[in-house]
Every structure is written in structure tokens, then in C-alpha cells.
Motif scaffolding. Structure first.
Motif, PDB file in Angstrom:
ATOM      1  N   LEU A 301       0.818  -1.218   0.000  1.00  0.00           N
ATOM      2  CA  LEU A 301       0.000   0.000   0.000  1.00  0.00           C
ATOM      3  C   LEU A 301       0.851   1.267   0.000  1.00  0.00           C
ATOM      4  CD1 LEU A 301      -2.752  -1.075   2.581  1.00  0.00           C
ATOM      5  CD2 LEU A 301      -3.119  -0.589   0.151  1.00  0.00           C
ATOM      6  N   SER A 302       2.062   1.169   0.539  1.00  0.00           N
ATOM      7  CA  SER A 302       2.868   2.392   0.677  1.00  0.00           C
ATOM      8  C   SER A 302       3.210   3.022  -0.665  1.00  0.00           C
ATOM      9  CB  SER A 302       4.159   2.066   1.445  1.00  0.00           C
ATOM     10  OG  SER A 302       5.014   1.242   0.666  1.00  0.00           O
ATOM     11  N   PHE A 303       3.148   2.231  -1.755  1.00  0.00           N
ATOM     12  CA  PHE A 303       3.432   2.797  -3.077  1.00  0.00           C
ATOM     13  C   PHE A 303       2.192   3.429  -3.714  1.00  0.00           C
ATOM     14  CE2 PHE A 303       7.117   0.000  -2.677  1.00  0.00           C
ATOM     15  CZ  PHE A 303       8.125   0.824  -3.166  1.00  0.00           C
ATOM     16  N   GLY A 304       1.060   3.382  -3.020  1.00  0.00           N
ATOM     17  CA  GLY A 304      -0.164   3.929  -3.611  1.00  0.00           C
ATOM     18  C   GLY A 304      -0.744   5.112  -2.856  1.00  0.00           C
ATOM     19  N   VAL A 305       0.091   5.799  -2.100  1.00  0.00           N
ATOM     20  CA  VAL A 305      -0.443   6.909  -1.291  1.00  0.00           C
ATOM     21  C   VAL A 305       0.305   8.219  -1.487  1.00  0.00           C
ATOM     22  CG1 VAL A 305      -1.309   5.337   0.498  1.00  0.00           C
ATOM     23  CG2 VAL A 305       0.992   6.251   0.691  1.00  0.00           C
ATOM     24  N   TRP A 306       1.297   8.237  -2.412  1.00  0.00           N
ATOM     25  CA  TRP A 306       2.204   9.384  -2.429  1.00  0.00           C
ATOM     26  C   TRP A 306       1.511  10.715  -2.725  1.00  0.00           C
ATOM     27  CZ3 TRP A 306       1.490   6.713  -6.986  1.00  0.00           C
ATOM     28  CH2 TRP A 306       1.397   7.458  -8.155  1.00  0.00           C
ATOM     29  N   MET A 307       0.376  10.662  -3.451  1.00  0.00           N
ATOM     30  CA  MET A 307      -0.213  11.943  -3.861  1.00  0.00           C
ATOM     31  C   MET A 307      -0.964  12.641  -2.732  1.00  0.00           C
ATOM     32  SD  MET A 307      -1.238  11.474  -7.873  1.00  0.00           S
ATOM     33  CE  MET A 307      -1.658  13.181  -8.087  1.00  0.00           C
ATOM     34  N   HIS A 308      -1.064  11.990  -1.566  1.00  0.00           N
ATOM     35  CA  HIS A 308      -1.665  12.769  -0.465  1.00  0.00           C
ATOM     36  C   HIS A 308      -0.707  13.857   0.016  1.00  0.00           C
ATOM     37  CE1 HIS A 308       0.002   9.963   2.892  1.00  0.00           C
ATOM     38  NE2 HIS A 308       0.504  11.140   3.111  1.00  0.00           N
ATOM     39  N   HIS A 309       0.540  13.815  -0.451  1.00  0.00           N
ATOM     40  CA  HIS A 309       1.464  14.931  -0.191  1.00  0.00           C
ATOM     41  C   HIS A 309       1.215  16.086  -1.167  1.00  0.00           C
ATOM     42  CE1 HIS A 309       4.139  12.777   2.635  1.00  0.00           C
ATOM     43  NE2 HIS A 309       3.801  11.716   1.938  1.00  0.00           N
ATOM     44  N   MET A 310       0.329  15.867  -2.145  1.00  0.00           N
ATOM     45  CA  MET A 310       0.182  16.838  -3.226  1.00  0.00           C
ATOM     46  C   MET A 310      -1.258  17.306  -3.399  1.00  0.00           C
ATOM     47  SD  MET A 310       2.647  14.680  -5.821  1.00  0.00           S
ATOM     48  CE  MET A 310       2.400  15.739  -7.228  1.00  0.00           C
ATOM     49  N   PHE A 311      -2.084  17.149  -2.355  1.00  0.00           N
ATOM     50  CA  PHE A 311      -3.484  17.558  -2.488  1.00  0.00           C
ATOM     51  C   PHE A 311      -3.609  19.042  -2.837  1.00  0.00           C
ATOM     52  CE2 PHE A 311      -5.006  13.972   0.524  1.00  0.00           C
ATOM     53  CZ  PHE A 311      -5.270  13.143  -0.557  1.00  0.00           C
ATOM     54  N   ALA A 312      -2.654  19.839  -2.392  1.00  0.00           N
ATOM     55  CA  ALA A 312      -2.777  21.291  -2.577  1.00  0.00           C
ATOM     56  C   ALA A 312      -2.435  21.745  -3.988  1.00  0.00           C
ATOM     57  CB  ALA A 312      -1.879  22.013  -1.575  1.00  0.00           C
ATOM     58  N   ILE A 313      -2.019  20.839  -4.876  1.00  0.00           N
ATOM     59  CA  ILE A 313      -1.620  21.289  -6.219  1.00  0.00           C
ATOM     60  C   ILE A 313      -2.819  21.456  -7.144  1.00  0.00           C
ATOM     61  CG2 ILE A 313       0.614  20.160  -6.012  1.00  0.00           C
ATOM     62  CD1 ILE A 313      -0.395  18.015  -7.963  1.00  0.00           C
ATOM     63  N   GLY A 314      -4.016  21.028  -6.703  1.00  0.00           N
ATOM     64  CA  GLY A 314      -5.201  21.221  -7.526  1.00  0.00           C
ATOM     65  C   GLY A 314      -5.560  20.043  -8.396  1.00  0.00           C
ATOM     66  N   MET A 315      -5.566  18.845  -7.821  1.00  0.00           N
ATOM     67  CA  MET A 315      -5.946  17.651  -8.594  1.00  0.00           C
ATOM     68  C   MET A 315      -7.462  17.539  -8.654  1.00  0.00           C
ATOM     69  SD  MET A 315      -3.172  14.923  -7.108  1.00  0.00           S
ATOM     70  CE  MET A 315      -3.650  15.153  -5.414  1.00  0.00           C
ATOM     71  N   SER A 316      -7.942  16.628  -9.490  1.00  0.00           N
ATOM     72  CA  SER A 316      -9.383  16.440  -9.600  1.00  0.00           C
ATOM     73  C   SER A 316      -9.922  15.774  -8.336  1.00  0.00           C
ATOM     74  CB  SER A 316      -9.703  15.560 -10.810  1.00  0.00           C
ATOM     75  OG  SER A 316      -9.284  14.233 -10.561  1.00  0.00           O
ATOM     76  N   ASN A 317     -11.231  15.895  -8.138  1.00  0.00           N
ATOM     77  CA  ASN A 317     -11.846  15.286  -6.957  1.00  0.00           C
ATOM     78  C   ASN A 317     -11.677  13.776  -6.965  1.00  0.00           C
ATOM     79  OD1 ASN A 317     -12.641  17.718  -5.929  1.00  0.00           O
ATOM     80  ND2 ASN A 317     -14.674  17.651  -6.878  1.00  0.00           N
ATOM     81  N   THR A 318     -11.722  13.176  -8.177  1.00  0.00           N
ATOM     82  CA  THR A 318     -11.576  11.721  -8.263  1.00  0.00           C
ATOM     83  C   THR A 318     -10.200  11.280  -7.772  1.00  0.00           C
ATOM     84  OG1 THR A 318     -13.051  11.721 -10.185  1.00  0.00           O
ATOM     85  CG2 THR A 318     -11.698   9.741  -9.821  1.00  0.00           C
ATOM     86  N   VAL A 319      -9.169  11.979  -8.232  1.00  0.00           N
ATOM     87  CA  VAL A 319      -7.801  11.633  -7.809  1.00  0.00           C
ATOM     88  C   VAL A 319      -7.652  11.879  -6.311  1.00  0.00           C
ATOM     89  CG1 VAL A 319      -5.349  12.201  -8.081  1.00  0.00           C
ATOM     90  CG2 VAL A 319      -6.847  12.111 -10.083  1.00  0.00           C
ATOM     91  N   ASN A 320      -8.175  13.012  -5.846  1.00  0.00           N
ATOM     92  CA  ASN A 320      -8.096  13.292  -4.404  1.00  0.00           C
ATOM     93  C   ASN A 320      -8.774  12.190  -3.598  1.00  0.00           C
ATOM     94  OD1 ASN A 320      -6.698  15.652  -4.711  1.00  0.00           O
ATOM     95  ND2 ASN A 320      -8.499  16.979  -4.591  1.00  0.00           N
ATOM     96  N   ALA A 321      -9.945  11.769  -4.071  1.00  0.00           N
ATOM     97  CA  ALA A 321     -10.706  10.755  -3.333  1.00  0.00           C
ATOM     98  C   ALA A 321      -9.956   9.428  -3.308  1.00  0.00           C
ATOM     99  CB  ALA A 321     -12.081  10.561  -3.978  1.00  0.00           C
ATOM    100  N   PHE A 322      -9.341   9.055  -4.439  1.00  0.00           N
ATOM    101  CA  PHE A 322      -8.611   7.788  -4.500  1.00  0.00           C
ATOM    102  C   PHE A 322      -7.444   7.783  -3.517  1.00  0.00           C
ATOM    103  CE2 PHE A 322      -5.025   5.292  -6.027  1.00  0.00           C
ATOM    104  CZ  PHE A 322      -5.606   4.045  -6.169  1.00  0.00           C
ATOM    105  N   PHE A 323      -6.649   8.849  -3.559  1.00  0.00           N
ATOM    106  CA  PHE A 323      -5.459   8.854  -2.690  1.00  0.00           C
ATOM    107  C   PHE A 323      -5.831   9.129  -1.226  1.00  0.00           C
ATOM    108  CE2 PHE A 323      -3.369   9.100  -6.779  1.00  0.00           C
ATOM    109  CZ  PHE A 323      -2.285   8.255  -6.579  1.00  0.00           C
TER     110      PHE A 323
END
Length: 552
Positions: A301-323
Motif C-alpha cells: 500500500l505504501s506505493f499507492g499513497v504518495w499523492m496525499h502529499h500533493m493535495f494542494a496542487i489542484g488535482m481532480s476530486n476523483t484523484v483526491n478521493a482515491f489517494f
């Protein structure tokens, strides 16, 4: 080539630091115990340096608009503090414990590749000194331990410190990859014939999973570092937006490494906790299979969470929800471990040694760090708190309250095996209570500072920050207590090594194989091994009337 080549073990007696001669034999050694001790001395050396850097940071921030150091010096100090603690303190200390005890816990006399073992240590050492040579070259790195591009690119940071950062970390990364390859091969090919994988001590399990994480994560980091170096030296355009590059590519690469790195730094620490708690609770670990399997789940699982460090860059809601969901999910196997450790202690006959105290305090502080980490999986909360001092508090509760506390527990637990002498329990209790008091004074209030709006990485702050002076003052006073506690720990190491109470082969009445040989071990770890039919071979040997369930 077969993995079962003759081991080039040294033939002479192990040198002792007490002897004036024999230093060269340490430098040329391929013995896993000597290399492990050098890993831990390297970590201790940089722990002192990183600790002094932390004191400079806390003195600077102890009051508003302080001018204790210049902004340029402060940026270099806080960058080097983070980089040092992660890559030159926590990593070498955990690899050192693994290098010493993995072969012994599986009944082996050496690592699978002794010369690679020595190479991994020396190149890690070289990377650290290249990094610190930047001070003598004119400028140390100054863009934070993650060196976000394009801030770390030449148009914004022209000084040579970033280049030393890139080269130094790349070299240490090669050393870590070599160590990981060696651990995997050692566990799979060198363990005692009777020891099946489901009989491995949990520390070995965690080091094994951790090694696969290193093989997945560190090539990512080194790739990003080389791309940054090419940008800076050959005017490529990977990360500079004005020339067609993308700053987000750096963030993706870095955090693809960075979040597994969190688990690289915590999995072996969990392994230490999983060895110490059962011994001092006088009970076998509760739910061995759950603890082992949850480690594998965390690794994946540790390889599938990295983008929670990047929520502030303006990703889509779907990507935010997944990570966000994947980040919450990783808390499940982590919680399983905590429950298993607590269940192990339940109705146990607990011995409150210093090692056990560090384990208990680990459980409390790491749980606080885990819960504050969960808040970053919640996108709106992350938007509010990202890049605030709340992150600094969370990070230190995980790395210092988690990993470092476990390393301290491991040092108090295994010091008798490594030296033949106990560490002083009296000095150890001063160490543990001063450290935990100072730790919580320093970092608990930083949660509030973050919520009140204090950004991280700042050189100073205005005196209108709510409770800024009070909370920063408490935080800095706590750092002084930790500094005193570490000084007591260093004195304890020295005086106990010289005059400590002598320990026998198995002073804690433990049950894994490292306690089946002398303290300290001879050059050849084992001349013979006890029968291995369960996960607690020494228990079976001492209690033939009440042996564990046979697993082979």
C-alpha cells in the motif's frame, strides 16, 4: 553463479576498541558484526550533528524576530537537519541493527555477500561526508530535505550545495540498495535449514519486507536526483516550467519515493518492538501471522499513497478521493500491529526495563503521530494544514516518537549481546523520562502552532501569532531537555561499555537464536545451533515440558 559460495570470513580475532592496534582491520573488515557497529557509530556521529542543528533551529525560533543566525545560515541548517536525520541517522541505525542481528537470528554466521556488505557501509559513509563537505565548499544545501524543484534549480538556487545534496544522496542511495539486496539474499538462502519462513523472527520479517521497499523506492529517488543534476549542470529542462519542464514531475518522483520511505524507516522499528515487548511481557507475540502479513500489506500500500502529499496542487476530486481513501486504508494494517502489541502485553508479567519503557512510550507517541497522519488523508483538512507546523509535529511524532524510540529500545535490549555488558538502567531511566518529556514539550505544541497558522520552514515569525512566543518557548525548552537526555545516553554508552555490569549469553531470558551464543559473539557466531522446531527455539530448549507448537 551459485549463491552458496564459501564465505570470506576473517580468520583473526575480532579487534577491540580498547586495543591501540587493529584499527585497519576494522576498515578492511567484512564481518557483519563489525560493519554493523560501524553503521551504528556512523548514525551516532550524525545524530550528534543533527541534534546540534536542531538546537540551532529551536534557539532561532524560541522568540519572535530573533536574529540568532542569518536567514541563509538557517536555511542551510534546517535543510541539513532533515536530510541528516533521515538519511544519515535513522537509515544507518536501522540497517546497522539489521546487519548485526538478521544473520544471528536466522542461525547464520555471515551475510550472503560480505564484501557487498562492507561496500554498502563505506559508500553510505562516503555519501554522508560528501553531503557535509558542502559546508567547506562554500554553501550547504538550503532548499529543504526534499529540495522541491524549481526552487532547487539554478535560476533560483545557484549555490553549489544542491549539487552536493544530489551527489551525496545518490551515493547513500546506492549503499541502501546494496544493503537491501544483501538482506533479501541472506534471509532466503542463509537461514538455518530447520527455519521455515513462517518461523522467522518478526524483526527479520520486517527487515525482509523493508528491503523490497528499498529496492522499489530508492531507484526512484536516484532517478529524480540525476534528472535534477542534469538540469543544473547540462541545462536540461525536466523541472523548470519556464523552459517547458514541470515542477510537478519532481513532486511525483520525490513522493513516489518519499512515502514508502516513511515505511522504510518504520518497518524495522516495528520489528524491534515486536521482539522486545514479548520478551519483557514473558509471553509470545499475539497474532504472529497478522503482524507479519500486515507488514506485507503496508509495503504494497505504501506505493499507492504518495499523492496525499500533493493535495494542494489542484488535482481532480476523483484523484483526491482515491489517494485519500488509500491513505486511510494503510492505517488498517498499522492499527492491527498496535492491537497485537497491546494484546501481547495483556495479562503478561511485564518487566519495566528501559527497553520496555521505550516500547510503551513508542506505542503512545507513534499512535499520536499516526492519528495526526490520518488527518492529512482528509483533503479539506490537508488543504488547511499543509506546509504548516502541524506537519512538522506529525513528522517528528512518526520518525522520532516512532522510529527513534524503537531504536533506543533496541539499543538497550541488544547492548548486552553486542558488548557483554548491560547499559545502566538508572542512567537509562533518566534518559527515557527526560527525553519523552522534552519530546512532547517540543512537538505536541507544534500541532497548535500549525493550527494557529505558523508555516513550516520559516526563518522567523511576527509577534502577533496567537500564543506564538509561549508555544515556541515551550517547544524550545523541550528541545533542551532532549539535548540533556541524549547527553546522558551517550555517557551511559561510554561508562557502561567500560564498567557496566557483565551480561551472560542470555541475560533477558529471551528465545531467539542470537541469545544462543556468547555475549559478545565470537567471530564465528555459532559452532552449533539448538533444535529449531518453533518460533521460540530457546524457550523450547529451556522448557521441554511446555514447548511451543511444532512448525516443521
Amino acid at each position: 553463479m551459485s549463491l552458496y559460495q564459501p564465505i570470506p570470513e576473517p580468520k583473526d580475532e575480532l579487534p577491540s576498541p580498547k586495543r591501540s592496534t587493529g584499527l585497519l582491520s576494522w576498515f578492511s573488515s567484512v564481518d557483519h558484526k563489525q560493519i554493523a557497529i560501524m553503521y551504528m557509530l556512523l548514525a551516532l556521529f550524525f545524530f550528534i550533528i543533527g541534534g546540534l542543528e536542531a538546537m540551532v533551529i529551536r534557539i532561532q525560533l524560541s522568540m519572535p524576530q530573533s536574529g540568532f543566525v542569518t536567514p541563509q545560515t538557517y536555511s542551510q541548517i534546517f535543510t541539513m537537519h532533515g536530510t541528516t536525520m533521515i538519511f544519515l541517522v535513522l537509515m544507518p541505525s536501522l540497517i546497522g541493527l539489521g546487519t548485526y542481528f538478521v544473520p544471528m537470528m536466522i542461525g547464520a554466521n555471515e551475510m550472503a555477500f560480505p564484501r557487498l556488505n562492507a561496500f554498502s557501509f563505506w559508500i553510505t559513509c562516503l555519501g554522508g561526508f560528501v553531503l557535509y563537505f558542502s559546508f567547506f565548499a562554500g554553501n550547504a544545501p538550503n532548499a529543504g530535505w526534499f529540495n522541491y524543484a524549481p526552487l532547487s534549480e539554478k535560476p533560483y538556487t545557484a549555490n553549489i550545495g544542491i549539487d552536493y545534496y544530489v551527489i551525496g544522496l545518490s551515493i547513500t542511495g546506492i549503499g541502501s540498495i546494496g544493503a537491501a539486496l544483501n538482506f533479501i539474499t541472506t534471509v532466503l538462502t542463509r537461514r538455518a535449514k530447520q527455519m521455515k519462513l513462517n518461523m522467522l523472527p518478526l524483526f527479520v520479517w520486517m527487515v525482509l519486507v523493508n528491503s523490497f521497499l528499498i529496492l522499489g523506492a530508492f531507484p526512484l529517488l536516484n532517478s529524480g536526483l540525476f534528472m535534477l543534476l542534469i538540469d543544473r549542470q547540462l541545462d536540461a529542462h525536466f523541472f523548470v516550467p519556464s523552459t517547458g519542464g514541470s515542477a510537478l514531475v519532481w513532486q511525483h518522483i520525490f513522493w513516489s519515493f518519499g512515502h514508502p520511505e516513511v515505511y522504510i524507516l518504520i518497518l524495522p522499528a516495528w520489528g524491534v518492538i515486536s521482539e522486545v515487548i514479548p520478551v519483557f511481557s514473558r509471553k509470545p507475540i499475539f497474532g504472529y501471522a497478522f503482524v507479519a502479513v500486515s507488514s506485507i500489506a503496508i509495503g504494497l500500500l505504501s506505493f499507492g499513497v504518495w499523492m496525499h502529499h500533493m493535495f494542494a496542487i489542484g488535482m481532480s476530486n476523483t484523484v483526491n478521493a482515491f489517494f485519500g481513501a488509500s491513505s486511510l486504508l494503510i492505517g488498517v494494517p498499522t492499527g492491527v500491529k498496535v492491537i497485537n502489541w497491546i494484546a501481547t502485553m495483556y495479562k503478561g508479567s511485564i518487566r519495566f526495563t528501559v527497553a520496555m519503557l521505550f516500547c510503551l512510550l513508542f506505542l503512545i507517541n507513534f499512535t499520536i503521530g499516526g492519528l495526526s497522519g490520518i488527518s492529512f488523508a482528509l483533503v479539506p483538512v490537508d488543504w488547511q494544514l499543509t506546509d504548516s507546523y502541524y506537519v512538522v509535529a506529525h513528522l517528528h511524532y512518526v520518525f522520532l516518537g516512532g522510529t527513534a524510540f524503537a531504536v533506543f529500545a533496541g539499543v538497550y535490549y541488544w547492548f548486552p549481546k553486542m558488548t557483554g555488558r548491560f547499559l545502566s538502567e538508572k542512567l537509562g531511566k533518566w534518559h527515557v523520562w527526560l527525553f519523552v518529556t522534552g519530546f512532547n514539550m517540543t512537538f505536541l505544541v507544534q500541532h497548535l502552532l500549525g493550527i494557529f497558522g505558523m508555516p513550516r520552514r520559516v526563518y522567523t515569525y511576527m509577534d502577533d501569532l496567537p500564543y506564538g512566543f509561549l508555544l515556541n518557548g515551550i517547544s524550545s525548552a523541550g528541545a533542551v531537555l532532549m539535548f540533556i537526555a541524549v547527553a546522558i545516553f551517550l555517557w551511559n554508552l561510554y561508562i557502561s561499555y567500560k564498567k557496566g555490569k557483565k551480561a551472560g549469553p542470555d541475560p533477558w531470558n529471551a528465545w531467539t537464536l542470537e541469545w544462543a551464543t556468547t555475549s559478545p559473539p565470537t567471530l564465528q557466531n555459532f559452532k552449533e545451533l539448538p533444535p529449531i522446531h518453533s518460533r521460540r527455539p530457546l524457550w523450547d530448549l529451556k522448557h521441554p515440558e511446555n514447548q511451543d507448537k511444532r512448525l516443521n
